[in-house]
Design an enzyme around this catalytic site. Structure first.
Site, PDB file in Angstrom:
ATOM      1  N   ASP A  31      45.810  29.810  42.287  1.00  0.00           N
ATOM      2  CA  ASP A  31      47.155  29.218  42.156  1.00  0.00           C
ATOM      3  C   ASP A  31      48.195  29.732  43.155  1.00  0.00           C
ATOM      4  O   ASP A  31      49.367  29.951  42.786  1.00  0.00           O
ATOM      5  CB  ASP A  31      47.680  29.406  40.719  1.00  0.00           C
ATOM      6  CG  ASP A  31      46.787  28.774  39.665  1.00  0.00           C
ATOM      7  OD1 ASP A  31      45.789  28.130  40.037  1.00  0.00           O
ATOM      8  OD2 ASP A  31      47.081  28.919  38.476  1.00  0.00           O
ATOM      9  N   LYS A 136      43.246  22.554  37.873  1.00  0.00           N
ATOM     10  CA  LYS A 136      43.075  22.999  36.480  1.00  0.00           C
ATOM     11  C   LYS A 136      44.343  22.720  35.683  1.00  0.00           C
ATOM     12  O   LYS A 136      45.448  22.997  36.162  1.00  0.00           O
ATOM     13  CB  LYS A 136      42.714  24.489  36.452  1.00  0.00           C
ATOM     14  CG  LYS A 136      43.773  25.426  37.019  1.00  0.00           C
ATOM     15  CD  LYS A 136      43.217  26.840  37.109  1.00  0.00           C
ATOM     16  CE  LYS A 136      44.221  27.890  37.477  1.00  0.00           C
ATOM     17  NZ  LYS A 136      45.340  28.063  36.572  1.00  0.00           N
ATOM     18  N   CYS A 169      47.412  33.573  34.910  1.00  0.00           N
ATOM     19  CA  CYS A 169      46.231  32.804  35.328  1.00  0.00           C
ATOM     20  C   CYS A 169      45.100  33.673  35.856  1.00  0.00           C
ATOM     21  O   CYS A 169      43.919  33.334  35.679  1.00  0.00           O
ATOM     22  CB  CYS A 169      46.640  31.738  36.335  1.00  0.00           C
ATOM     23  SG  CYS A 169      47.639  30.450  35.544  1.00  0.00           S
TER      24      CYS A 169
END
Ligand code: TIU
Length: 229
Positions: A31, A136, A169
């Site tokens: 990310d 995701k 995350c």
């Protein structure tokens, strides 16, 4: 094997060296998106100082370059949602101290929506051709994605995990990977949080209890191991 002693072909790590098996190891970059690292995105909308994450960029760029040079599989992930928000749970949509909610229009397009400028990986760490990019909808990279199938089809059993944020995350992904039987090494200077004390605690949790979720090392330790591999 005495797991507390370094051996050749391993990364100096805590709680003990991480054996390096380049062909069976993937670098997973979590990310590193504008939405988390640049003003006007999701991280900013949640009330965070996004500049805190930017110290990860240079060390991570060096790690990605070394992994590519060594022929390691490199995988990138992005958190985000379909334009119609059909994969966004009402619970996730509601939660947070939002100035802007997921799907609202901001300076980098719609917040955390696929295809928008804010959803892009930052230009400094752009994927190259052939590197899988996993979109995701959740915090973990395994939930509702084909990441596990992609890793297994390439014979990957070990992950070097980097990215943001450490306690959200990155941690969720490491926990998911650990339960699926992957050995995870997390690079301390290539992960970052809006809360430095959460970053430290998250790394401590991974390596505690003899490495309950995995290993922690600096990027320089991985680079040293790769240059000797
Ligand atoms: N808010 C926060 O710290 N993180 C996230 O929402 N997503 C990721 O960590 N990528």
């Amino acid at each position: 094997m005495d797991q507390t002693r370094p051996s050749s072909g391993s990364v100096e790590a805590e709680p003990y060296p991480f054996p390096l098996a380049v062909a069976a190891t993937a670098l997973v970059v979590i990310d590193m998106q504008r939405d988390f690292l640049e003003p006007g995105g999701f991280g900013d909308a949640l009330g965070n100082d996004v500049s805190l994450l930017r110290a990860t960029i240079d060390p991570l760029a060096a790690v990605i370059a070394a992994a590519r040079a060594a022929g390691m599989v490199v995988v990138h992930t992005r958190e985000g949602h379909r334009a119609d928000l059909s994969d966004l749970s009402p619970a996730k949509h509601r939660r947070g101290n939002f100035a802007l909610k997921i799907g609202d229009s901001g300076p980098m397009g719609r917040i955390l929506v696929r295809g928008e400028e804010g959803h892009d990986i930052i230009p400094e760490l752009a994927p190259i051709a052939g590197e899988p990019v996993i979109d995701k909808p959740g915090k973990g990279a395994f939930y509702a994605t084909d990441l596990e199938a992609i890793l297994r089809s390439r014979g990957i059993a070990r992950l070097v995990v980097c990215g943001v944020t450490t306690e959200v995350c990155v941690h969720t992904t490491v926990r998911e990977a650990n339960d699926r039987g992957f050995d995870c090494l997390v690079l301390s200077d290539c992960t970052g949080s809006y809360f430095p004390h959460f970053h430290e605690a998250a790394l401590a949790m991974i390596k505690a209890q003899g490495g309950i979720f995995g290993w922690v090392a600096s990027s320089s330790a991985l680079l040293a191991a790769l240059s000797g591999a």
